[in-house]
Scaffold this motif. Structure first.
Motif, mmCIF file in Angstrom:
data_model
loop_
_atom_site.group_PDB
_atom_site.id
_atom_site.type_symbol
_atom_site.label_atom_id
_atom_site.label_comp_id
_atom_site.label_asym_id
_atom_site.label_seq_id
_atom_site.Cartn_x
_atom_site.Cartn_y
_atom_site.Cartn_z
ATOM 1 N N UNK A 1 10.326 6.650 -10.477
ATOM 2 C CA UNK A 1 10.318 5.183 -11.108
ATOM 3 C C UNK A 1 9.370 4.447 -10.166
ATOM 4 N N UNK A 2 9.738 4.447 -8.737
ATOM 5 C CA UNK A 2 9.027 3.477 -7.592
ATOM 6 C C UNK A 2 7.611 3.909 -7.504
ATOM 7 N N UNK A 3 7.220 5.261 -7.760
ATOM 8 C CA UNK A 3 5.960 5.867 -7.570
ATOM 9 C C UNK A 3 5.172 5.100 -8.878
ATOM 10 N N UNK A 4 5.785 5.317 -10.004
ATOM 11 C CA UNK A 4 5.352 4.666 -11.316
ATOM 12 C C UNK A 4 4.974 3.240 -11.067
ATOM 13 N N UNK A 5 5.762 2.795 -10.347
ATOM 14 C CA UNK A 5 5.558 1.066 -10.285
ATOM 15 C C UNK A 5 4.563 0.989 -8.970
ATOM 16 N N UNK A 6 3.989 1.799 -8.399
ATOM 17 C CA UNK A 6 3.459 1.744 -7.212
ATOM 18 C C UNK A 6 4.070 0.828 -6.339
ATOM 19 N N UNK A 7 5.398 1.065 -5.921
ATOM 20 C CA UNK A 7 6.138 0.221 -5.096
ATOM 21 C C UNK A 7 6.316 1.170 -3.711
ATOM 22 N N UNK A 8 5.301 0.840 -2.936
ATOM 23 C CA UNK A 8 5.432 1.748 -1.452
ATOM 24 C C UNK A 8 6.630 1.534 -0.560
ATOM 25 N N UNK A 9 7.144 0.203 -0.459
ATOM 26 C CA UNK A 9 8.220 -0.357 0.317
ATOM 27 C C UNK A 9 9.498 0.345 -0.288
ATOM 28 N N UNK A 10 9.819 0.358 -1.568
ATOM 29 C CA UNK A 10 10.778 0.963 -2.578
ATOM 30 C C UNK A 10 10.758 2.280 -2.032
ATOM 31 N N UNK A 11 9.739 2.992 -2.258
ATOM 32 C CA UNK A 11 9.610 4.494 -2.063
ATOM 33 C C UNK A 11 9.979 4.901 -0.743
ATOM 34 N N UNK B 1 11.559 12.785 8.940
ATOM 35 C CA UNK B 1 11.441 13.650 7.651
ATOM 36 C C UNK B 1 10.254 14.494 8.047
ATOM 37 N N UNK B 2 10.166 15.488 6.900
ATOM 38 C CA UNK B 2 9.258 16.441 6.993
ATOM 39 C C UNK B 2 8.219 16.449 5.604
ATOM 40 N N UNK B 3 7.440 15.653 5.954
ATOM 41 C CA UNK B 3 6.213 15.214 4.851
ATOM 42 C C UNK B 3 4.909 15.732 5.045
ATOM 43 N N UNK B 4 4.620 16.650 3.869
ATOM 44 C CA UNK B 4 3.367 17.399 3.903
ATOM 45 C C UNK B 4 2.331 16.887 2.785
ATOM 46 N N UNK C 1 10.234 7.796 8.654
ATOM 47 C CA UNK C 1 10.301 6.866 7.502
ATOM 48 C C UNK C 1 9.101 5.791 7.237
ATOM 49 N N UNK C 2 8.919 5.237 8.533
ATOM 50 C CA UNK C 2 7.811 3.996 8.522
ATOM 51 C C UNK C 2 6.258 4.474 8.417
ATOM 52 N N UNK C 3 6.328 5.989 8.136
ATOM 53 C CA UNK C 3 4.964 6.358 7.801
ATOM 54 C C UNK C 3 4.610 6.545 6.259
ATOM 55 N N UNK C 4 5.657 6.298 5.499
ATOM 56 C CA UNK C 4 5.529 6.808 4.017
ATOM 57 C C UNK C 4 5.094 5.461 3.402
ATOM 58 N N UNK C 5 5.288 4.245 3.552
ATOM 59 C CA UNK C 5 4.675 3.144 2.676
ATOM 60 C C UNK C 5 3.090 3.257 3.067
ATOM 61 N N UNK C 6 2.715 3.262 4.241
ATOM 62 C CA UNK C 6 1.187 3.245 4.695
ATOM 63 C C UNK C 6 0.414 4.420 4.059
ATOM 64 N N UNK D 1 22.156 11.200 0.517
ATOM 65 C CA UNK D 1 21.456 10.401 -0.275
ATOM 66 C C UNK D 1 20.119 9.801 0.030
ATOM 67 N N UNK D 2 19.412 10.529 0.919
ATOM 68 C CA UNK D 2 18.038 10.199 1.647
ATOM 69 C C UNK D 2 17.143 11.423 1.318
ATOM 70 N N UNK D 3 15.815 11.153 1.001
ATOM 71 C CA UNK D 3 14.996 12.317 1.102
ATOM 72 C C UNK D 3 14.531 12.562 2.513
ATOM 73 N N UNK D 4 14.591 13.816 3.059
ATOM 74 C CA UNK D 4 14.223 14.280 4.222
ATOM 75 C C UNK D 4 12.902 15.212 4.162
ATOM 76 N N UNK D 5 12.777 15.663 2.959
ATOM 77 C CA UNK D 5 11.530 16.466 2.818
ATOM 78 C C UNK D 5 10.809 16.135 1.825
ATOM 79 N N UNK D 6 9.376 16.105 1.694
ATOM 80 C CA UNK D 6 8.475 15.709 0.597
ATOM 81 C C UNK D 6 7.189 16.644 1.051
ATOM 82 N N UNK D 7 7.081 17.553 0.208
ATOM 83 C CA UNK D 7 6.133 18.468 0.224
ATOM 84 C C UNK D 7 5.112 18.474 -0.966
#
Length: 138
Positions: free
Chosen positions: A17-27, A35-38, A54-59, A117-123
């Motif tokens: 839902x937040x992705x659809x709203x383009x809400x980087x801070x909410x995401x 996190x493990x983000x790739x 986490x602070x690398x997600x919105x950017x 209740x938090x995302x720890x991985x996003x690939x």
């Protein structure tokens, strides 16, 4: 700690839902501190690669989104599959490159892992060749 399927689904639905709203801070607030983000892809695209905090997600989003023509992106979420802490979002992404006007579509799968209740991985899995060609083809 094991995460139940309903909690994972709820977090994933908030992410979508937040992705659809383009809400980087909410995401970003949905993610754990570590996190493990790739996001695979060409090194020429400044948003690809790994992230660990986490602070690398919105950017990530604020770097990527300006490269796409405003109001010409479309995400069609086809299915959410949840098994405990693991979530797969299956979708098709259509974007228009702002600099060239070239439109492209790629199927995508997003693998999320939810803990406490938090995302720890996003690939992200998408057709990286199509994305690269949209930005580099003359």
């Amino acid at each position: 700690m094991a995460t139940d399927t309903q909690t994972s689904r709820t977090v994933a639905e908030k992410f979508a839902e937040r992705l659809g709203r383009q809400d980087p801070n909410g995401i970003q607030e949905l993610f754990a501190e570590v996190i493990d983000w790739h996001v695979p892809g060409s090194d020429a695209l400044p948003w690809t690669g790994r992230r660990t905090r986490r602070e690398e997600v919105a950017p990530y989003f604020t770097t990527m989104w300006p490269h796409f023509a405003h109001d010409k992106s479309k995400v069609v979420l086809e299915r959410i599959i949840v098994d405990g802490a693991d979530v797969m979002l299956l979708a098709n992404f259509t974007h228009t490159v702002a600099a060239s006007g070239k439109e492209f579509t790629t199927p995508a799968a997003v693998h999320l892992v939810v803990e406490d209740s938090r995302i720890v991985r996003m690939h992200l899995y998408e057709d990286t060749l199509t994305v690269n060609e949209a930005f580099t083809a003359g």
